[in-house]
Design an enzyme around this catalytic site. Structure first.
Site, short mmCIF file in Angstrom:
data_model
loop_
_atom_site.label_atom_id
_atom_site.label_comp_id
_atom_site.label_asym_id
_atom_site.label_seq_id
_atom_site.Cartn_x
_atom_site.Cartn_y
_atom_site.Cartn_z
N SER A 1 43.14 34.19 46.30
CA SER A 1 43.53 34.34 44.90
C SER A 1 44.58 33.31 44.52
O SER A 1 45.49 33.00 45.31
CB SER A 1 44.09 35.74 44.66
OG SER A 1 44.67 35.84 43.37
N TYR B 1 43.30 29.45 38.73
CA TYR B 1 43.70 29.65 37.35
C TYR B 1 44.28 28.31 36.89
O TYR B 1 45.27 27.84 37.45
CB TYR B 1 44.76 30.75 37.22
CG TYR B 1 44.22 32.15 37.28
CD1 TYR B 1 43.05 32.50 36.62
CD2 TYR B 1 44.89 33.14 37.99
CE1 TYR B 1 42.56 33.80 36.67
CE2 TYR B 1 44.41 34.44 38.03
CZ TYR B 1 43.24 34.76 37.37
OH TYR B 1 42.76 36.04 37.41
N THR C 1 38.30 30.55 37.42
CA THR C 1 38.23 31.76 36.60
C THR C 1 38.51 31.39 35.15
O THR C 1 39.58 30.89 34.82
CB THR C 1 39.23 32.81 37.10
OG1 THR C 1 38.86 33.20 38.44
CG2 THR C 1 39.21 34.05 36.22
N LYS D 1 33.62 31.32 37.02
CA LYS D 1 33.66 32.79 37.07
C LYS D 1 34.04 33.33 35.69
O LYS D 1 35.04 32.90 35.10
CB LYS D 1 34.68 33.24 38.11
CG LYS D 1 34.79 34.75 38.28
CD LYS D 1 35.74 35.08 39.42
CE LYS D 1 35.83 36.58 39.66
NZ LYS D 1 36.61 37.27 38.61
N HIS E 1 35.59 40.40 34.66
CA HIS E 1 36.90 40.61 35.29
C HIS E 1 37.13 42.10 35.58
O HIS E 1 38.24 42.61 35.48
CB HIS E 1 38.02 40.07 34.39
CG HIS E 1 39.17 39.47 35.15
ND1 HIS E 1 39.24 38.13 35.46
CD2 HIS E 1 40.29 40.02 35.67
CE1 HIS E 1 40.36 37.88 36.12
NE2 HIS E 1 41.00 39.02 36.27
#
Length: 411
Positions: free
Chosen positions: A115, A139, A165, A283, A307
């Protein structure tokens, strides 16, 4: 066999029981962060209702004595179509956080996606995983130098793919967190990728605490002092050095200022491709038109996801969006799926609707909360065991059989 000795699993196989047991062991704010969704959580409910609209039609008298769950994805042969999705702030579930989940994934031969909002730096997790397959989630920050640094670190850590994402340019409206006045990043949680990054840390030790763009200022009381203490103790390095440095207190507002770029467009993907050799997956795709644009921009894969219902209340269920995205992809690139997977039967349905692989989210976090690395492993084992049984009982011996299985839609 364990039951012969009156030994029952610590980690429940049933999702509802799994969630309830995790709730009992997690702190209130931690559980709210993991379990909560956007607004009135209609999208979370829609994800589950979407799965319920599909029925598996089992076929008989097919040789299912041996099943092959393996597939090839981005040049890697995987034993199963299961991937551990990127989930931030895992320290809210368990102190060993990403490290425990990464080790569990490696032990079960399931890829783990680091992550961007991790509680443990990617390098630490990569070392613990050995030759376990890992990807990195990005991100996209407003700081281009930081993005490049993240990309280079992910490549150096042996990541095999980059998951960008797209659905979180801003955090969604999440009442469970709002009602508790809870944002973990303000306590220095979930920012380990940043505080371990040389570009991010440039100038922190000599900087004044960087002002945020938010005009709302925190109160000065014992609780806010406690938050500052958390920022200091979670910052890398010795506690004494952190007490004498402004870096821990400067890190959180700097993160808040550069966390995500809301101005991104499809044109920016060309820049990203120039700075990484990793295959790029997008994503958060729910629209057939966005799937067409993704293909036009030559990405390596798509992840159909809302999400987990955490961003837009009342959004389309991810499982309802999947068939149209698969139709547009038409085999030209893999389409992965997440949002709402709670069982091996759910895996079967998503794969039968055209997904190439499945990303698992909340269930493994609940396993982590209950029993750490062992808990994650047990959740993985349970999901895959049910999927394997569902394959056999539906008359499928391979993933190709699953892709061609019959589902009946209930109106």
């Amino acid at each position: 066999m364990q039951g012969l000795g009156d030994i029952v699993p610590r980690v429940p196989a049933d999702f509802s029981a799994l969630e309830q047991r995790a709730r009992r062991v997690m702190r209130k704010r931690g559980f709210a962060y993991v379990a909560g969704g956007a607004g009135n959580e209609r999208t979370m409910a829609a994800n589950r209702a979407g799965f319920d609209r599909w029925r598996i039609v089992p076929r008989m008298l097919r040789d299912v004595s041996r099943r092959d769950l393996s597939l090839t994805l981005f040049g890697e042969r995987l034993p199963t179509p299961l991937i551990l999705a990127p989930i931030g702030v895992l320290e809210m579930a368990h102190p060993r956080a990403d490290l425990a989940a990464a080790k569990a994934g490696a032990a079960e031969r399931v890829p783990f996606v680091f992550s961007n909002q991790a509680s443990v730096p990617m390098e630490t997790c990569a070392t613990a995983m050995g030759d376990g397959i890992r990807w990195f989630q990005l991100y996209w920050s407003t700081d281009d130098r930081l993005v490049i640094s993240f990309l280079h670190r992910a490549e150096a850590c042996g990541c095999k793919a980059l998951v960008v994402t797209l659905d979180t340019p801003l955090l969604g409206w999440r009442p469970r967190d709002l009602d508790l006045g809870s944002l973990p990043f303000l306590h220095g949680m979930g920012i380990a990728q940043y505080t371990s990054d040389p570009v991010f840390c440039e100038g922190l030790a000599s900087a004044k605490t960087e002002p945020t763009t938010d005009p709302v200022k925190p109160p000065n009381n014992l609780f806010s002092l406690g938050a500052r203490w958390n920022q200091i103790r979670r910052h890398p390095g010795s506690l004494l050095r952190n007490l004498l440095s402004v870096a821990p207190l400067a890190a959180v507002p700097k993160f808040l200022n550069i966390y995500s770029r809301a101005s991104l467009t499809w044109k920016d993907l060309a820049w990203l491709r120039e700075h990484t050799r990793l295959p790029i997956l997008l994503k958060g795709i729910l629209s057939a038109e966005d799937a067409r644009l993704a293909i036009e921009h030559d990405v390596a894969g798509i992840i159909v996801s809302n999400h987990g219902g955490r961003q837009v209340d009342g959004a389309v269920a991810a499982i309802d969006a999947l068939p149209e995205v698969v139709k547009v992809a038409n085999g030209r690139l893999p389409v992965l799926f997440d949002s709402g997977i709670r069982s091996g039967a759910d895996m079967f349905k998503a794969l039968a609707l055209g997904a190439s692989a499945i990303c698992l989210g909340r269930p493994y976090v609940y396993g982590l909360a209950i029993a750490g690395e062992h808990g994650v492993r047990e959740v993985i084992q349970n999901i895959l065991a049910e999927f394997d049984l569902t394959m056999a009982l539906a008359g499928c011996a391979t993933l190709e059989d699953v892709a061609n299985a019959t589902l009946e839609r209930v109106v």
